[in-house]
Design a protein around this motif. Structure first.
Motif, PDB file in Angstrom:
ATOM      1  N   ALA A 248       0.805  -1.226   0.000  1.00 25.49           N
ATOM      2  CA  ALA A 248       0.000   0.000   0.000  1.00 25.49           C
ATOM      3  C   ALA A 248       0.835   1.272   0.000  1.00 25.49           C
ATOM      4  CB  ALA A 248      -0.932   0.001   1.209  1.00 25.49           C
ATOM      5  N   ALA A 249       2.150   1.163  -0.159  1.00 21.17           N
ATOM      6  CA  ALA A 249       3.014   2.339  -0.031  1.00 21.17           C
ATOM      7  C   ALA A 249       2.644   3.459  -0.999  1.00 21.17           C
ATOM      8  CB  ALA A 249       4.473   1.932  -0.247  1.00 21.17           C
ATOM      9  N   GLU A 250       2.265   3.095  -2.227  1.00 23.07           N
ATOM     10  CA  GLU A 250       1.959   4.122  -3.224  1.00 23.07           C
ATOM     11  C   GLU A 250       0.605   4.785  -2.984  1.00 23.07           C
ATOM     12  OE1 GLU A 250       3.867   5.352  -5.669  1.00 23.07           O
ATOM     13  OE2 GLU A 250       5.508   4.165  -4.848  1.00 23.07           O
ATOM     14  N   VAL A 251      -0.370   4.003  -2.553  1.00 22.53           N
ATOM     15  CA  VAL A 251      -1.724   4.561  -2.408  1.00 22.53           C
ATOM     16  C   VAL A 251      -1.981   5.135  -1.021  1.00 22.53           C
ATOM     17  CG1 VAL A 251      -2.644   2.991  -4.150  1.00 22.53           C
ATOM     18  CG2 VAL A 251      -2.772   2.353  -1.727  1.00 22.53           C
ATOM     19  N   ALA A 252      -1.172   4.735  -0.026  1.00 16.17           N
ATOM     20  CA  ALA A 252      -1.437   5.143   1.361  1.00 16.17           C
ATOM     21  C   ALA A 252      -1.476   6.659   1.555  1.00 16.17           C
ATOM     22  CB  ALA A 252      -0.423   4.503   2.300  1.00 16.17           C
ATOM     23  N   PRO A 253      -0.504   7.434   1.030  1.00 14.96           N
ATOM     24  CA  PRO A 253      -0.563   8.886   1.286  1.00 14.96           C
ATOM     25  C   PRO A 253      -1.857   9.525   0.770  1.00 14.96           C
ATOM     26  CG  PRO A 253       1.609   8.257   0.487  1.00 14.96           C
ATOM     27  CD  PRO A 253       0.737   7.065   0.310  1.00 14.96           C
ATOM     28  N   GLY A 254      -2.260   9.158  -0.454  1.00 16.16           N
ATOM     29  CA  GLY A 254      -3.486   9.732  -1.009  1.00 16.16           C
ATOM     30  C   GLY A 254      -4.722   9.317  -0.245  1.00 16.16           C
ATOM     31  N   LEU A 255      -4.792   8.031   0.133  1.00  9.36           N
ATOM     32  CA  LEU A 255      -5.952   7.558   0.895  1.00  9.36           C
ATOM     33  C   LEU A 255      -5.979   8.168   2.294  1.00  9.36           C
ATOM     34  CD1 LEU A 255      -6.045   3.786  -0.126  1.00  9.36           C
ATOM     35  CD2 LEU A 255      -7.604   5.602  -0.855  1.00  9.36           C
ATOM     36  N   ALA A 256      -4.804   8.294   2.913  1.00 11.24           N
ATOM     37  CA  ALA A 256      -4.752   8.887   4.254  1.00 11.24           C
ATOM     38  C   ALA A 256      -5.270  10.322   4.229  1.00 11.24           C
ATOM     39  CB  ALA A 256      -3.327   8.848   4.785  1.00 11.24           C
ATOM     40  N   LYS A 257      -4.957  11.043   3.140  1.00 10.63           N
ATOM     41  CA  LYS A 257      -5.422  12.425   3.023  1.00 10.63           C
ATOM     42  C   LYS A 257      -6.924  12.469   2.727  1.00 10.63           C
ATOM     43  CE  LYS A 257      -4.391  16.706   0.523  1.00 10.63           C
ATOM     44  NZ  LYS A 257      -3.531  17.338  -0.528  1.00 10.63           N
ATOM     45  N   ALA A 258      -7.358  11.588   1.798  1.00 15.00           N
ATOM     46  CA  ALA A 258      -8.775  11.593   1.412  1.00 15.00           C
ATOM     47  C   ALA A 258      -9.679  11.116   2.535  1.00 15.00           C
ATOM     48  CB  ALA A 258      -8.965  10.716   0.175  1.00 15.00           C
TER      49      ALA A 258
END
Length: 547
Positions: A248-258
């Protein structure tokens, strides 16, 4: 004339007894051990001669080969040696029998020495070879190229056959050989190629056939097919099958923000009457980032397109308790640069200053200006202003923020902190100290520095319509002085003429090189010097004509 039988018996007895008596207590004549003659010697002397004669064998390295790997080890390293006492005893066994006496008088004997083995050392020596020989099998997997699943077929590993190797090494040593070829066994993979191929055409293709929804605390975000494929793998489950695994390293920052319900707030400081006071931190709530990868993998395994995760506390980067222990107690450096009032670039300088104001850099932490501020965009209040791109001035959103980078660079310089990454402007700009400035753009070049102290660093910013100031608060370590060389390697200003609606005139500045030294002092004594070498290109004098 007939010889009486009694006489014959006496002669026979004497023929056996006399030699037996003469040879008793000695190694039978004609006895050789691995070419070393010990015949006719008393046991002690025979052992001494054997020790000397076999010494070369003990010093001769054995070359062990297995699976294309070679290793040379001495017999001692392998726990191999000679038991010369047992060898002499074996040579003397049966010497007093009639057959032994006969062999001593009329024959000879070639023997092998008795070998001694330290099993522990032999195992350790073979283990050192096995480290370079043994390979684990490559279990099959399924990866993606874009949205297309690709098989990674299993491959067997190999392992040194330690039992057979032990026997082969002993035999080679006993026989006096200098090399031994050792057997290697195949280690099969748990998976088979057929399982991997079937997964490619079925499970793996279905897994990325549609996007996936992630839900937390009433908020929802989407993981696209492309994001799924980028992080998804099918790997061995250890039982002959494949299981999904999601990074999940690539998607985690965007999902954490959203999926952030309430943002955590770092502890910071406010300056009251010249003294820093802690502003407490606050935990936030949002998605459990650590649980994200396993949850998506489970959803893929269950053929589900929805992942629900409970909201969890999101801890701040700097807590109140941590802030109180950081040693932020005094101003350790400050720098101000000036600029003309009211140009669009001033808006950008003020905006980036507001974002960075109050940021705390922990001990050992590297501060990245681009990492903290992110991409400059209109949504966050940045505007178009001139910047240097491809040797020319162009308008771009966020132009002018290099003035803030330069101001912070000097705060880092005079605070005595470690410069990690900075790049001077291509052309010299007169409002900055020559050789002591930094440009910045997004994503590169970045401006980065490391807090190499054991104290925290509080960044405070302030500005007027004509200036920007950066202060660092921490615990003072050094007094810093700056010394500059004169300008040298001067390059003249080129004259250029261009046309077009995007042309921005350039005033022209000479190019030159300059050296700046940062001088670190403690208690008035110089403890270190650091040189910064900067080369500026000549800025052309560009005249814009109407097209």
């Amino acid at each position: 004339m007939l010889v009486p039988a009694a006489v014959v018996v006496v002669v026979a007895v004497l023929a056996y007894a006399v030699p037996a008596l003469l040879l008793s207590g000695k190694v039978p004549p004609g006895t050789r051990v691995d070419g070393v003659d010990i015949g006719g010697l008393p046991p002690g002397t025979a052992r001494t001669r054997l020790d000397a004669g076999l010494r070369e064998r003990l010093e001769r390295k054995l070359t062990l080969s297995a699976g294309g790997e070679r290793k040379q080890l001495t017999p001692a390293r392998l726990g191999l040696g000679f038991d010369t006492g047992a060898t002499v005893e074996q040579a003397m066994a049966g010497a007093a029998t009639p057959a032994g006496v006969f062999r001593s008088l009329f024959g000879s004997r070639e023997m092998r020495p008795v070998v001694s083995v330290d099993e522990r050392r032999l195992a350790a020596g073979l283990a050192s070879l096995a480290k370079s020989v043994d390979t684990e099998p490559v279990e099959g997997a399924v990866r993606y190229r874009g949205l297309e699943p690709r098989p990674v077929l299993p491959k067997p590993g190999r392992a040194l056959d330690v039992g057979a190797a032990s026997r082969a090494v002993r035999a080679a040593f006993v026989a006096g050989r200098t090399s031994a070829e050792l057997d290697v066994k195949e280690k099969p993979a748990v998976l088979t190629a057929d399982v991997v191929r079937r997964a490619v055409t079925t499970t793996a293709r279905t897994a990325v056939a549609a996007p996936l929804k992630v839900v937390t605390g009433g908020k929802e975000a989407t993981v696209s097919r492309e994001q799924l494929a980028a992080g998804l793998r099918f790997v061995s489950d250890g039982k002959g099958g494949l299981r999904p695994s999601f990074d999940a390293a690539e998607v985690a920052p965007g999902l954490a923000k959203a999926l952030l319900i309430t943002a955590p707030k770092d502890a910071s400081f406010t300056i009251v009457k010249g003294r820093p006071q802690v502003i407490p931190s606050r935990a936030g709530r949002g998605i459990d980032v650590k649980a994200l990868g396993p949850a998506i993998a489970r959803a893929v395994a269950d053929s589900s397109r929805r992942v629900e995760l409970p909201a969890v506390a999101r801890q701040p980067r700097v807590t109140t308790a941590q802030a109180r222990k950081l040693g932020v107690k005094e101003k350790v450096s400050s720098f101000t640069t000036r600029h003309p009032c009211c140009a669009p670039r001033v808006t950008n300088i003020h905006r980036i200053a507001d974002i960075v104001d109050g940021y705390v850099v922990r001990p050992g932490e590297t501060f990245s200006l681009n990492g903290v501020v992110g991409k400059r965009d209109k949504a966050r209040g940045f505007v178009e202003a001139p910047m240097i791109l491809n040797n020319r001035f162009v308008n771009d959103v966020g132009g002018g923020v290099s003035q803030f980078a330069t101001t912070m660079f000097n705060a880092v310089f005079f605070g005595g902190f470690e410069d990690v990454q900075h790049r001077a402007h291509q052309y010299y700009i007169s409002r900055y100290p020559a050789g002591r400035e930094s440009t910045v753009s997004y994503p590169q070049p970045d401006f980065r520095w490391r807090n190499d102290s054991r104290y925290g660093v509080l960044i405070k910013t302030s500005y007027t319509s004509t200036s920007i100031t950066v202060d660092f608060w921490s615990t003072k370590r050094y007094e810093i002085e700056s010394k500059s060389s004169g300008r040298y390697a001067i390059k003249p200003v080129p004259e250029l003429t261009e046309s077009g609606p995007d042309c921005i005139p350039m005033g022209g500045v000479e190019g030159f090189a300059i050296d700046v030294w940062r001088i670190f002092k403690k208690d008035g004594k110089v403890v270190r010097k650091q040189r910064f070498h900067t080369v500026y290109d000549p800025e052309p004098r560009l005249t814009c004509k109407g097209s």
